[in-house]
Design an enzyme around this catalytic site. Structure first.
Site, short mmCIF file in Angstrom:
data_model
loop_
_atom_site.label_atom_id
_atom_site.label_comp_id
_atom_site.label_asym_id
_atom_site.label_seq_id
_atom_site.Cartn_x
_atom_site.Cartn_y
_atom_site.Cartn_z
N ASP A 234 37.12 29.03 41.24
CA ASP A 234 38.59 29.55 41.34
C ASP A 234 39.36 28.46 43.11
O ASP A 234 40.25 28.79 43.44
CB ASP A 234 39.18 30.61 42.24
CG ASP A 234 39.09 31.97 41.39
OD1 ASP A 234 38.67 32.31 39.88
OD2 ASP A 234 39.37 33.48 41.59
N HIS B 12 43.06 28.69 44.65
CA HIS B 12 42.90 28.33 46.31
C HIS B 12 43.67 27.35 46.64
O HIS B 12 44.65 27.17 47.72
CB HIS B 12 41.82 28.73 46.72
CG HIS B 12 41.16 30.21 47.09
ND1 HIS B 12 40.77 30.48 47.87
CD2 HIS B 12 41.51 30.52 45.67
CE1 HIS B 12 39.90 31.78 46.76
NE2 HIS B 12 39.87 31.89 45.82
N GLU C 257 41.82 33.54 33.85
CA GLU C 257 42.37 34.87 33.92
C GLU C 257 43.95 33.91 34.11
O GLU C 257 45.05 33.79 33.46
CB GLU C 257 41.95 35.71 35.06
CG GLU C 257 43.07 37.10 35.21
CD GLU C 257 42.92 37.30 36.69
OE1 GLU C 257 42.08 38.90 36.15
OE2 GLU C 257 42.67 36.93 37.89
N GLU D 4 48.76 30.41 37.98
CA GLU D 4 47.74 29.14 38.73
C GLU D 4 46.71 28.15 38.90
O GLU D 4 47.25 26.84 39.76
CB GLU D 4 46.50 30.33 39.88
CG GLU D 4 47.62 31.27 40.35
CD GLU D 4 46.76 32.26 41.21
OE1 GLU D 4 46.61 32.89 42.32
OE2 GLU D 4 46.46 32.93 39.97
#
Length: 678
Positions: A414, A418, A490, A494
């Site tokens: 990720d 972030h 997912e 983002e």
């Protein structure tokens, strides 16, 4: 980057949880989210999907599977079956392992020393192996071999199996092959071997496909680069050996973006198709492709603006939201949740600019400084960014010893999610406070470089485009954890936020190169989300049973599509919608530009809101998308919310819904109330 500034490096650390790198690699810095990651994790023996084949390595052999599908209303996946397994007689050492001797944007070279070298090039219909020294070869199958038919020169063999598959084997010089029920063996051989399965062998049109494979069997790719030489354009260039034209396979997104008018002419073989979990892979002839995505405009504010009569309501919410900002009240030390709070506050400054409520900006600026600086300076209590040189990238203090901390950030999970939130805050702060921007520029760039580095080579501190898959044209999020189905992602929204925020940072710093790269990756991520995550009624990429039940994919894997989420079951449709929307930004408009699909998605998710215990924050994203086509209804629902996602706010939801404009109207004016927003 400014040449007068030395590149900043975050403090060095040694991780206690990361896997070793020495076993499988011969060069650095190493990829941490690549679509061949399984080959270099643990024993390196989990399969990877190198389209159109699932490929699995075990010690001295390589197995190929032209996967069969399993699909139902909840998921689709491809099943690995070792249809053919190639090994060499002098390699039966149980301690033998493969080595990734080289890798690039579109391929990897896998060596099983000392004899076998495999050029695994994504999208090649052939598996190509170079036999480096004379050896007896063995090709095993778990099926029965019905026939092995050579041509007169013994350089081409047709292999028919009892599962309905037909494979064709080509060699650069003649070879003697014999077979029993399940194994083909050879005399000593040295040279090139290429093996391809006939597409849709059961459909009865095998002979025409066979002649296509024959025609292009003599030209093989050994590597492939994606080149960013002009704005909103990616050029694929393969290095080839042998002679003749190169045949590759394009996924549905390639086909959509392929520029047939470009100088490098390619021809598309519309009927030559391999089935895949990503939709049909179609034959394309040519060793250079030009892909042209739709340009997206990277803007700080909404495209249409907010109508004057709506500004007062937004301002009222904005003043309240800004007054409640208090950096000392932040409870979390998580890099993800902290980053979301930074991004949430940065939105207030831009909304304030858009509705002319400039009085609130100083308070937002103060909050952004207080929240961002400690992460850049290394003074944040309880967490922070560090540089880990084994794999070459950033980890968090919490993630150095705990693989579960920060959602696995220390395992390279990720990263773009972030860091993307932090970059958004940094971009806005550098815009509203250029002096601060100059002071923190080198640290901001060090953060961004973790997943935005374009350069390659051993002198780079970071791997090239850490999360972005230049063949699939979207990111992977899952880092250095071994999964039987490969990498996964997912939240496409983002991922979009990460590249969009990098482009905004380029705008704030006047860095045209960063703006261009960030914009291009933003556009590609949006295209990929629309192609593989957004499931329109009647779409044909996935099987009908999956398509009829799902409007979005929950988690998309290299080799699987799952309706469930990491954090919620499939029936929580509001979460499935929300995780593909947040954070709500001007760029969200481009991500959901297809109004027909947006309506289908909202109507699919709305019934789930009647379930007991549905979070107010998730409802907000459903209503936000409803506002794309039913503004008045959505506004009423948004006004009735009693809470918001931790990265969202009432100000942001009102800004979004009031900046939708009406389809039949001209552009609304930005409203300027000057300083009347106390």
């Amino acid at each position: 980057m400014n040449h007068h500034q030395h590149p900043f490096t975050f403090p060095p650390t040694t991780s206690t949880i990361l896997p070793p790198t020495t076993t499988f690699f011969s060069s650095t810095p190493l990829p941490t989210n690549s679509s061949f990651q399984n080959f270099v994790l643990k024993s390196g023996d989990q399969p990877e999907y190198i389209h159109p084949y699932l490929i699995k390595s075990s010690h001295s052999s390589l197995s190929f599977s032209h996967a069969s599908f399993l699909s139902n209303s909840a998921l689709c996946y491809q099943i690995f079956t070792p249809d053919l397994t190639l090994s060499a007689s002098n390699q039966n050492n149980p301690n033998l392992t493969h080595v990734v001797s080289s890798f690039d944007d579109l391929s990897l070279t896998l060596d099983i020393q000392p004899t076998l070298r495999f050029f695994l090039v994504k999208g090649s219909p052939y598996i190509t192996s170079q036999i480096l020294q004379p050896a007896k070869l063995s090709i095993k199958t778990i099926h029965a071999i019905l026939e092995l038919v050579p041509n007169s020169s013994k350089t081409r063999f047709r292999i028919a199996l009892n599962n309905g598959q037909t494979w064709v084997l080509y060699t650069s010089t003649s070879i003697n092959l014999t077979h029993d029920l399940s194994t083909i063996t050879s005399d000593d051989y040295c040279g090139i071997i290429r093996i391809a399965v006939l597409p849709n062998s059961n459909s009865g049109s095998g002979s025409q496909f066979e002649s296509v494979l024959d025609r292009f069997s003599t030209c093989y790719p050994v590597s492939g680069q994606a080149v960013f030489s002009q704005p909103f354009c990616v050029v694929y260039k393969w290095e080839t050996k042998g002679w003749g034209d190169l045949l590759m396979l394009a996924n549905p997104l390639h086909i959509r973006l392929l520029d047939n008018c470009s100088v490098s002419s390619v021809s598309v073989l519309d009927d030559f198709k391999y089935k895949s979990i990503d939709g049909d892979l179609v034959g394309v002839v040519g060793d250079s492709w030009v892909l042209k995505p739709d340009p997206v405009s990277i803007t700080w504010h909404s495209v249409k603006g907010v109508k004057t009569e709506s500004c007062l309501e937004i301002i009222e919410a904005l003043v309240k939201d800004v007054n409640e900002l208090d950096s000392s009240a932040i409870q979390t030390t998580s890099s993800y949740f902290f980053g979301k709070l930074v991004g949430r506050a940065a939105r207030f400054a831009l909304i304030a600019e858009e509705v002319g409520c400039l009085d609130v900006i100083p308070k937002v600026r103060k909050y952004l400084k207080e929240t961002i600086e400690p992460w850049l300076d290394g003074t944040f209590a309880g967490n922070g960014f560090l540089y880990e040189k084994t794999w070459g990238g950033l980890v968090t203090k919490q993630g150095v010893t705990d693989s579960g901390a920060d959602f696995g950030f220390g395992m390279y999970n990720d990263h773009h999610f972030h860091i993307g939130y932090f970059l958004y805050g940094i971009a806005v702060l550098a815009k509203i406070d250029p002096v601060w921007g100059r002071k923190y520029r080198s640290k901001a760039y060090a953060l961004m470089a973790d997943f935005m580095t374009l350069g390659k080579g051993s002198n780079s501190m970071y791997t090239r485009l850490r999360c972005f898959d230049l063949w699939k044209l979207h990111s992977w999020a899952s880092g250095l954890t071994e999964f039987a189905d490969g990498r996964n992602q997912e939240s496409t929204s983002e991922a979009v936020n990460a590249y969009y925020s990098a482009a905004l940072m380029g705008l704030a710093y006047g860095d045209t190169h960063l703006v261009a790269t960030g914009s291009l990756l933003t556009s590609l991520e949006i295209h990929a989300a629309k192609t593989w995550w957004h499931v329109k009624e009647g779409d044909s990429i996935y099987n009908a049973d999956f398509t009829s039940e799902n409007r979005v994919v929950g988690v998309l894997w290299n080799n699987k599509r799952d309706s469930g989420l990491w954090f919620a079951p499939a029936e929580w449709r509001e979460c499935r919608l929300g995780i593909q929307v947040l954070p709500l930004l001007p760029i969200t408009e481009a991500l959901f530009s297809d109004i027909e699909f947006t309506k289908q998605l909202v109507e699919w998710a709305l019934p789930a809101l009647g379930r007991e215990g549905v979070g107010e924050g998730w409802k907000g994203f459903v209503y936000a998308l409803e506002g794309v086509y039913e503004k008045d209804v959505a506004v009423e629902k948004i006004r009735g919310l009693s809470g918001y996602d931790d990265g969202n706010s009432l100000s942001n939801l009102l800004w979004w819904v009031f900046s939708r404009g009406d389809e039949n109207e001209g552009t609304s004016a930005h409203c300027w109330f000057g300083h009347y927003c106390h």
